[in-house]
Design a protein around this motif. Structure first.
Motif, PDB file in Angstrom:
ATOM      1  N   HIS A 171       0.764  -1.232  -0.087  1.00 14.45           N
ATOM      2  CA  HIS A 171      -0.081  -0.053   0.058  1.00 14.45           C
ATOM      3  C   HIS A 171       0.846   1.318  -0.100  1.00 14.45           C
ATOM      4  O   HIS A 171       0.541   2.131   0.709  1.00 14.45           O
ATOM      5  N   GLU A 201       2.213   8.073  -1.149  1.00 14.51           N
ATOM      6  CA  GLU A 201       2.538   8.795  -2.188  1.00 14.51           C
ATOM      7  C   GLU A 201       1.197   9.864  -2.265  1.00 14.51           C
ATOM      8  O   GLU A 201       1.631  11.022  -2.547  1.00 14.51           O
ATOM      9  N   ASN A 202       0.108   9.398  -2.070  1.00  9.91           N
ATOM     10  CA  ASN A 202      -1.158  10.216  -2.157  1.00  9.91           C
ATOM     11  C   ASN A 202      -1.065  11.408  -0.910  1.00  9.91           C
ATOM     12  O   ASN A 202      -1.073  12.517  -1.361  1.00  9.91           O
ATOM     13  N   GLU A 241       0.603   3.363  -2.086  1.00  7.37           N
ATOM     14  CA  GLU A 241      -0.165   4.697  -2.426  1.00  7.37           C
ATOM     15  C   GLU A 241      -0.488   5.570  -1.252  1.00  7.37           C
ATOM     16  O   GLU A 241      -0.694   6.622  -1.534  1.00  7.37           O
TER      17      GLU A 241
END
Ligand code: ARG
Length: 445
Positions: A432, A437-438, A434
Motif C-alpha cells: 500500500h 504517495e498520495n 499509494e
C-alpha cells in the motif's frame, strides 16, 4: 556566527561543537525533503489547534514548499555555522518570514523531527528497494523460464552431485527474493508509523492532534506511546537493516555462483565482453568484476544490522546523542543496495548460458542416481540398485542416460515459477505505497 536552535547567552567551545555536530551537516542532506514534509504536517496541525493563525500557516506552507523544491533539485545546503537540517530549515523560514518562522517549533523537539524525518526517508527508500528487487526478480524468472530445459550439474561439497538446471538456478534466487520481500514488508510496516508528537520523547502539554499528522503524512498508524516512539530510534534502523541484509545475502550468494560459473574451469555462463573488465598485464583477461563488487558490497551490507546494533544496543530509555551516529552507516546504505540490485538485474539480463555443458563426460556421474532410481522403479530393491550402479562406476563402464523426467513440484521438469510469482505478487499487493504517495502529493499541492 553560529545558528543554533538552543542558543542562549554563552558560546559553545569550538572543538566541542565540531565534535558534536560531527557529520550531521553532510548526512542531514538525505533528510532535508522529509524534514520539510514533517514540518508541513506539524504546522497544519498547529493551526487546527489554534497555535498558528491561518494567514501564518499559509505563508509558512508556501515557504516550506519552496524549500522542498530546492531540496528536490538537490540544491539544499546547510550553511556554514548551521548545525543540522532542522536548524537550516528554520533559519530559512525566519530569514524569509521573520519571527513567524520560529513558531513552527511549538510542541516539537529535534528528537521527534529527526525521528519523523528518518521514518519518512526510510519508507521512501524502502519503496525504491522493493521496486529494484522486483525488477531483478522478474529478470530471474524470465531467465529461469527461458533456460528451463538447459541442464547443468548440481553440486554438494563442490563435487558433481545430481542433475540441476539453469531453470532451477535462476528460479532459486527469484524465490529467495520473494522471501526477502517479507522482511522488507515487515520493515516497511514498522517504519510507516508516526512518531510525531513525541517531542523530546515524553509528549507535549499542547493538545497535539496526532491522528491528524498521521493522516497528513500517510502513515498507517502512529507509534502510540510517546516513550516507545522515541525508543523506535535505532530499533527501526536495525530492523530495516536486517531486511536489507537478507536481500544483500541473496545477492552475495548469487554473485559468488556467477563468478564461479563464469570461470573457465566451469564455463557455465558467460558475460558479453563489454560487461567484463580487463587486466593491465594479461591481455586475455575478461574479469567478472561486476559480480565481485556486488558480492563485496552485499557482504558489507550484511554487517549493517550489527553496526547499528553495536551503536544502540545498551542504551536505556530516552534520547541519547549516540543515535546520531547511526545515520553515518544507515543513510548511505540504501543507495548502495539499490546500486547492487540494479546492476545485478542489468548483468543477469546480459548473461549468456552454456547449453552444452553435459557434452563433457566429466559430468556423466551426476546421472548415477537417475540410473539407480530407474532400476528401483523397475522392481529392484533400492539398495541393490545402488550397489549395481556403484559397481558399474567402479569398473568404469557406467553409461549415463541423460534423458530425465522430473515431474514433481519444484523439480527440473516442473519449476513452479508461476507459484513463485504468486508468492511475490501477494506480498507486493500488501505494501500500500499509494497511501504514502498520495499523502505526500496532497501536502505538496
Ligand atoms: N542531530 C541529532 C540526532 O541526529 C538531532 C537531535 C538532537 N537532539 C538533542 N537532544 N541533542 O540525533
Amino acid at each position: 556566527m553560529a545558528h543554533k536552535l538552543w542558543e542562549k547567552n554563552f558560546e559553545v567551545n569550538k572543538e566541542i561543537e565540531r565534535f558534536t555536530v560531527g557529520r550531521d551537516r553532510e548526512l542531514d542532506l538525505y533528510l532535508a525533503k522529509y524534514d520539510v514534509l514533517g514540518s508541513m504536517a506539524h504546522i497544519t496541525m498547529l493551526e487546527s489547534i489554534g497555535l498558528l493563525e491561518k494567514s501564518e500557516l499559509d505563508q509558512l506552507l508556501a515557504e516550506l514548499k519552496q524549500i522542498y523544491a530546492i531540496a528536490d533539485k538537490g540544491e539544499f545546503v546547510i550553511e556554514d555555522g548551521v548545525e543540522d537540517v532542522h536548524s537550516q530549515v528554520e533559519l530559512m523560514l525566519t530569514q524569509k518570514l521573520g519571527e513567524m518562522g520560529k513558531k513552527i517549533h511549538s510542541g516539537r523537539s529535534r528528537n521527534d523531527q529527526v525521528l519523523v524525518d528518518l521514518k519518512l526517508f526510510t519508507r521512501h527508500e524502502l519503496k525504491e528497494i522493493v521496486d529494484s528487487v522486483k525488477i531483478l526478480f522478474d529478470e530471474l524468472i524470465q531467465k529461469s523460464n527461458q533456460y528451463k530445459d538447459v541442464l547443468m550439474p548440481g553440486y554438494t561439497h563442490l563435487q558433481v552431485a545430481m542433475p540441476s538446471s539453469f531453470g532451477l538456478w535462476f528460479g532459486a534466487y527469484a524465490e529467495g527474493l520473494a522471501d526477502d520481500m517479507l522482511f522488507l514488508q515487515a520493515a516497511y510496516r514498522m517504519t510507516n508509523r508516526n512518531p510525531l508528537g513525541s517531542a523530546a520523547g515524553y509528549g507535549s502539554s499542547f493538545p497535539l492532534n496526532r491522528t491528524m499528522t498521521t493522516q497528513l503524512l500517510g502513515f498507517d498508524s502512529m507509534d502510540y506511546n510517546v516513550v516507545y516512539a522515541q525508543m523506535g530510534r535505532g530499533k527501526m534502523e536495525r530492523n530495516v537493516a536486517f531486511a536489507m541484509a537478507t536481500v544483500a545475502g541473496t545477492l552475495a550468494k548469487m554473485a559468488f555462483d556467477a563468478c564461479m560459473f563464469n570461470c573457465q574451469n566451469f564455463g557455465f555462463v558467460k558475460l558479453p565482453k563489454e560487461c567484463t573488465t580487463g587486466s593491465s598485464i594479461m591481455p586475455h583477461k575478461k574479469n567478472p568484476d561486476v559480480f565481485e563488487l556486488i558480492r563485496a558490497k552485499s557482504n558489507k551490507l550484511q554487517s549493517l544490522p550489527q553496526q547499528v546494533m553495536l551503536i544502540m544496543n545498551n542504551l536505556p530509555v530516552g534520547y541519547f546523542r549516540d543515535l546520531q551516529i547511526i545515520k553515518e552507516v544507515f543513510l548511505p546504505a540504501f543507495g548502495e543496495l539499490k546500486d547492487c540490485l540494479q546492476m545485478a538485474a542489468y548483468i543477469i539480463n546480459k548473461m549468456e548460458v552454456n547449453e552444452h555443458i553435459l557434452d563433457d563426460p566429466r559430468y556423466d556421474l551426476m546421472f548415477s542416481v537417475e540410473e539407480v532410481n530407474r532400476l528401483a522403479a523397475n522392481g529392484m530393491p533400492f539398495r541393490d540398485a545402488y550397489k549395481t550402479v556403484g559397481l558399474e562406476i567402479e569398473a568404469g563402464n557406467f553409461t549415463p542416460c541423460k534423458d530425465i523426467h522430473h515431474t514433481h513440484e519444484g523439480s527440473i521438469g516442473n519449476l513452479c515459477n508461476d507459484k513463485i510469482e504468486e508468492l511475490m505478487n501477494h506480498t507486493l499487493s500488501e505494501f500500500h505505497f499509494e497511501r504514502m504517495e498520495n499523502a505526500e502529493k496532497e501536502l505538496l499541492k
